[in-house]
Design a protein around this motif. Structure first.
Motif, PDB file in Angstrom:
ATOM      1  N   ARG A   1     -15.221  75.494  33.177  1.00 46.81           N
ATOM      2  CA  ARG A   1     -14.987  75.986  34.532  1.00 46.81           C
ATOM      3  C   ARG A   1     -14.502  74.865  35.451  1.00 46.81           C
ATOM      4  NH1 ARG A   1     -19.373  80.017  35.832  1.00 46.81           N
ATOM      5  NH2 ARG A   1     -17.973  81.381  34.694  1.00 46.81           N
ATOM      6  N   LEU A   2     -14.810  73.618  35.073  1.00 47.04           N
ATOM      7  CA  LEU A   2     -14.393  72.478  35.889  1.00 47.04           C
ATOM      8  C   LEU A   2     -12.904  72.496  36.164  1.00 47.04           C
ATOM      9  CD1 LEU A   2     -16.338  69.350  34.658  1.00 47.04           C
ATOM     10  CD2 LEU A   2     -16.294  70.348  36.940  1.00 47.04           C
ATOM     11  N   ALA A   3     -12.088  72.965  35.178  1.00 44.04           N
ATOM     12  CA  ALA A   3     -10.641  73.011  35.360  1.00 44.04           C
ATOM     13  C   ALA A   3     -10.283  73.908  36.550  1.00 44.04           C
ATOM     14  CB  ALA A   3      -9.964  73.508  34.089  1.00 44.04           C
ATOM     15  N   SER A   4     -11.001  75.036  36.683  1.00 43.45           N
ATOM     16  CA  SER A   4     -10.730  75.913  37.835  1.00 43.45           C
ATOM     17  C   SER A   4     -11.019  75.187  39.138  1.00 43.45           C
ATOM     18  CB  SER A   4     -11.619  77.152  37.792  1.00 43.45           C
ATOM     19  OG  SER A   4     -11.465  77.821  36.592  1.00 43.45           O
ATOM     20  N   TYR A   5     -12.174  74.521  39.189  1.00 43.94           N
ATOM     21  CA  TYR A   5     -12.545  73.827  40.414  1.00 43.94           C
ATOM     22  C   TYR A   5     -11.532  72.741  40.737  1.00 43.94           C
ATOM     23  CZ  TYR A   5     -17.047  76.157  39.931  1.00 43.94           C
ATOM     24  OH  TYR A   5     -18.043  77.088  39.812  1.00 43.94           O
ATOM     25  N   LEU A   6     -11.133  71.992  39.691  1.00 38.42           N
ATOM     26  CA  LEU A   6     -10.145  70.929  39.887  1.00 38.42           C
ATOM     27  C   LEU A   6      -8.837  71.528  40.406  1.00 38.42           C
ATOM     28  CD1 LEU A   6     -10.354  68.415  36.944  1.00 38.42           C
ATOM     29  CD2 LEU A   6      -9.922  67.875  39.334  1.00 38.42           C
TER      30      LEU A   6
ATOM     31  N   GLY B   1      -7.694  76.532  34.122  1.00 41.37           N
ATOM     32  CA  GLY B   1      -8.999  77.053  34.521  1.00 41.37           C
ATOM     33  C   GLY B   1      -9.163  78.502  34.092  1.00 41.37           C
ATOM     34  N   MET B   2      -8.086  79.294  34.272  1.00 44.13           N
ATOM     35  CA  MET B   2      -8.151  80.698  33.851  1.00 44.13           C
ATOM     36  C   MET B   2      -8.386  80.778  32.349  1.00 44.13           C
ATOM     37  SD  MET B   2      -5.203  82.764  35.736  1.00 44.13           S
ATOM     38  CE  MET B   2      -4.477  81.937  37.106  1.00 44.13           C
ATOM     39  N   PHE B   3      -7.659  79.960  31.604  1.00 40.96           N
ATOM     40  CA  PHE B   3      -7.877  79.921  30.156  1.00 40.96           C
ATOM     41  C   PHE B   3      -9.330  79.618  29.860  1.00 40.96           C
ATOM     42  CE2 PHE B   3      -3.489  78.834  28.157  1.00 40.96           C
ATOM     43  CZ  PHE B   3      -2.951  79.939  28.789  1.00 40.96           C
TER      44      PHE B   3
ATOM     45  N   TYR C   1     -16.354  82.513  23.792  1.00 42.42           N
ATOM     46  CA  TYR C   1     -17.302  81.654  23.107  1.00 42.42           C
ATOM     47  C   TYR C   1     -18.712  82.233  23.209  1.00 42.42           C
ATOM     48  CZ  TYR C   1     -20.389  77.755  22.387  1.00 42.42           C
ATOM     49  OH  TYR C   1     -21.417  76.975  21.959  1.00 42.42           O
ATOM     50  N   MET C   2     -19.068  82.632  24.411  1.00 41.67           N
ATOM     51  CA  MET C   2     -20.401  83.198  24.602  1.00 41.67           C
ATOM     52  C   MET C   2     -20.557  84.481  23.773  1.00 41.67           C
ATOM     53  SD  MET C   2     -22.328  81.348  26.254  1.00 41.67           S
ATOM     54  CE  MET C   2     -22.587  80.137  27.505  1.00 41.67           C
ATOM     55  N   GLU C   3     -19.480  85.290  23.745  1.00 42.24           N
ATOM     56  CA  GLU C   3     -19.540  86.547  22.998  1.00 42.24           C
ATOM     57  C   GLU C   3     -19.703  86.304  21.499  1.00 42.24           C
ATOM     58  OE1 GLU C   3     -19.693  89.610  23.959  1.00 42.24           O
ATOM     59  OE2 GLU C   3     -19.509  89.157  26.089  1.00 42.24           O
ATOM     60  N   THR C   4     -19.041  85.289  20.991  1.00 48.25           N
ATOM     61  CA  THR C   4     -19.089  85.079  19.546  1.00 48.25           C
ATOM     62  C   THR C   4     -20.489  84.722  19.075  1.00 48.25           C
ATOM     63  OG1 THR C   4     -18.436  82.799  19.839  1.00 48.25           O
ATOM     64  CG2 THR C   4     -16.688  84.328  19.263  1.00 48.25           C
ATOM     65  N   LYS C   5     -21.367  84.351  20.004  1.00 46.98           N
ATOM     66  CA  LYS C   5     -22.739  84.026  19.606  1.00 46.98           C
ATOM     67  C   LYS C   5     -23.486  85.252  19.099  1.00 46.98           C
ATOM     68  CE  LYS C   5     -23.726  80.214  22.683  1.00 46.98           C
ATOM     69  NZ  LYS C   5     -23.969  79.231  21.662  1.00 46.98           N
TER      70      LYS C   5
END
Ligand code: UDP
Ligand code: MG
Length: 326
Positions: free
Chosen positions: A230-235, A282-284, A292-296
């Motif tokens: 998410r840091l990419a979005s903030y950046l 960031g969108m990516f 990633y969370m879903e694949t868990k």
């Protein structure tokens, strides 16, 4: 029939301390549950004589089970193997180096009798550990708390007593990179701390060098948070704002005639492209994080209890005993 208690201890190069560990654990078990217990030891690919010592103990004591893993998988996976294999109604997770005092079992059992589902040992102080180790641990636990949405208690290792119900939920989580104390916090239910002073190691030296600690820290952060993505979005947003200001400034310079020809358009393009790139990254990140969370494939929730006459099937998949094989 299930024994009332299982004690699960992963062991890596613990040959010196293991007999004393078993003696003390056995003593603690006998005073709390009589003979209805088992001790599950997992040899995590030790390079010393741990397996010999362990299998000898198992041959002589009917309540000791020894499991030999094919290689060194690391503490968390070794522990998982033990948690899959144990059969007790309550499960004590403990380190084999006697840093977690087995005598605390009695108090933990009492807290569970009062209704706790999980009793975790929380360290008041650590003996025999370097300043660097305690500082890095303290910083790490506090950083983790900021990054993840679930409440992972401070200064808590894997030393804990769990109910069979809580363990079944934990065993139903199939993920590969495991940060067990976080996964246990995720379960919820009634979890209570028991404060204790962490002892110095009985024998041997730590098997958690900086590299393994770093790996655990990464598993913890990436396993429970998509913050780094998410840091990419903030950046992107921050750069977008800064770009706007810079574009204003370069336009102003151009209007006042103080800019070199071509500078304004070049600056504008560069800034726009740069900040757009970060936004798109960031969108990516947002989608990647969700995927990633879903694949868990974790269960979506855990039902604590149901009142009245509603038929609710708790959302728990059957335990997947696949880590030992994979
Ligand atoms: N351990 C393990 N596999 C490893 C490293 C450690 O099974 O690759 C076990 C070790 O035998 C001990 C527990 O995990 O029972 C905690 O390890 P250690 O005491 O070295 O960590 P520390 O207490 O220094 O954080
Ligand atoms: Mg230790």
């Amino acid at each position: 029939m299930r024994p009332r208690l299982s004690v699960v201890a992963p062991c890596f190069n613990e040959e010196e301390g293991l007999p004393e560990f078993c003696r003390l654990v056995e003593e603690a078990c006998i005073t709390t549950v009589g003979t209805s217990f088992e001790i599950v030891l997992i040899n995590d690919g030790s390079r010393d004589g741990t397996w010999n010592v362990m299998s000898n103990i198992a041959a002589n004591k009917s309540r000791v089970v020894a499991i030999n893993l094919s290689r060194n998988y690391g503490h968390q996976i070794a522990l998982t193997a033990g948690l899959h294999a144990c059969r007790g109604e309550r499960i004590l997770i403990i380190d084999a180096d006697l840093q977690d005092p087995p005598e605390l079992l009695e108090q933990m059992m009492a807290l569970m009798d009062e209704g706790a589902e999980i009793v975790y040992g929380q360290r008041r102080k650590r003996e025999g550990e370097t300043l660097i180790k305690s500082w890095t641990a303290a910083i790490f636990y506090r950083l983790l708390r900021k990054l993840v949405d679930i409440d992972i208690p401070l200064d808590t290792g894997d030393f804990r007593l769990m109910s069979r119900r809580a363990l079944d939920v934990l065993n139903s989580m199939p993920e590969q990179s495991r940060f067990i104390r976080g996964m246990v916090s995720w379960i919820g239910l009634k979890q209570v701390p028991l404060l204790y002073d962490r002892q110095a190691r009985f024998a041997g030296s730590t098997n958690y060098p900086f590299s393994k600690m770093l790996r655990l820290a990464f598993d913890a952060i990436t396993g429970f948070s998509i913050m780094p993505l998410r840091l990419a979005s903030y950046l992107g947003v921050a750069m977008g704002c800064a770009s706007m200001a810079m574009i204003g400034y370069s336009l102003l310079s151009w209007a006042m005639g103080s800019a070199v020809a071509g500078w304004t358009s070049m600056m504008t393009m560069m800034l726009l492209i740069g900040s757009t790139q970060f936004l798109v990254l960031g969108m990516f990140g947002e989608y990647l994080g969700r995927m990633y969370m879903e694949t868990k494939r974790r269960p979506l929730y855990v039902v604590d209890s149901v009142a009245g006459n509603i038929a609710v099937a708790p959302a728990m998949s059957a335990p997947q005993h696949r880590l030992m094989a994979s």
